[in-house]
Design a protein around this motif. Sequence first.
Motif, short mmCIF file in Angstrom:
data_model
loop_
_atom_site.label_atom_id
_atom_site.label_comp_id
_atom_site.label_asym_id
_atom_site.label_seq_id
_atom_site.Cartn_x
_atom_site.Cartn_y
_atom_site.Cartn_z
N ASN A 221 0.71 5.12 -13.79
CA ASN A 221 -0.06 4.81 -15.00
C ASN A 221 -1.43 4.22 -14.67
O ASN A 221 -2.15 3.79 -15.57
N LEU A 222 -1.77 4.20 -13.37
CA LEU A 222 -3.06 3.68 -12.94
C LEU A 222 -3.92 4.80 -12.37
O LEU A 222 -3.40 5.86 -12.00
N ASP A 223 -5.23 4.56 -12.27
CA ASP A 223 -6.05 5.51 -11.53
C ASP A 223 -5.70 5.40 -10.05
O ASP A 223 -5.11 4.41 -9.60
N SER A 229 -4.09 0.55 -4.20
CA SER A 229 -4.17 -0.90 -3.97
C SER A 229 -2.83 -1.57 -4.23
O SER A 229 -2.43 -2.48 -3.50
N LEU A 230 -2.14 -1.11 -5.27
CA LEU A 230 -0.80 -1.62 -5.55
C LEU A 230 0.14 -1.32 -4.40
O LEU A 230 0.91 -2.20 -3.95
#
Length: 262
Positions: A221-223, A229-230
């Motif tokens: 759900n992130l770019d 980075s996660l």
Amino acid sequence: MMREFNTLEVAVEENIAVITINRPKFLNALNTEVLRELAEAADIIDADSSIRAVILTGSGEKAFVAGADIVEMQNKNVLEGREFSSLGNKAFSKIENLKIPVIAAVNGFALGGGCELTMACDIRIASNKAKFGQPEIGLGIMPGFGGSQRLPRLVGKGIAKEILFTGEIINAERAYEIGLVNRIVDATELLVEAKKIAQTIASKSPLGVSFTKKAVNEGTNLDLERAVSLEVELFGSLFSTKDQKEGMSAFLEKRQAAFKGE
């Protein structure tokens, strides 16, 4: 300690929990009680660090879950409809966000809320008799337990819209073809296969599995930049764990790792 439920059977075998939705006379339809009990069972399992995987299935030979309970829904007003949708989404989110993997063993009809429930699981194993669909459109409504959101994320917008707009019921082969299910097995082998997968997962590092699930669920759900980075953050965090030390030592010593989730 697992309590007794009215609509579920919950058994823990070694470190695998098996949840069976148990309303066979109603094809395991989801009513308020089932949704509340699913949420409660998820909370109990999440608090038990000895459980490393969950299998979710339906009782009887006909249905996994044939849908939400239409008898209960029929006379709801706008506010009650929103409350029912919210209740279902909260229960399914608890299942989706369990720290451990959840395997749907789809033994028959998985329609409406049943199809939505499978999509809240991490892995879907289908019996060759399984059927999937979101037929809500034929009832004058739409999916209310996440189907309009999870289905496009799993199979793509185009195929999802076709299934959602037509209410078409598809067989296990078509579900596999579009990526809705991971594999198809003979009905007699369904739980055996699900347990094999669960046992394989249970033998791995619980922290590694949990962090990987978090990375996939949140990262999609992130770019890409923030998702990577996660992953970097989670990957690095695992180097503070005993599981990492044990896993790498076992590899170098050519022995089976004994992970403890620490």
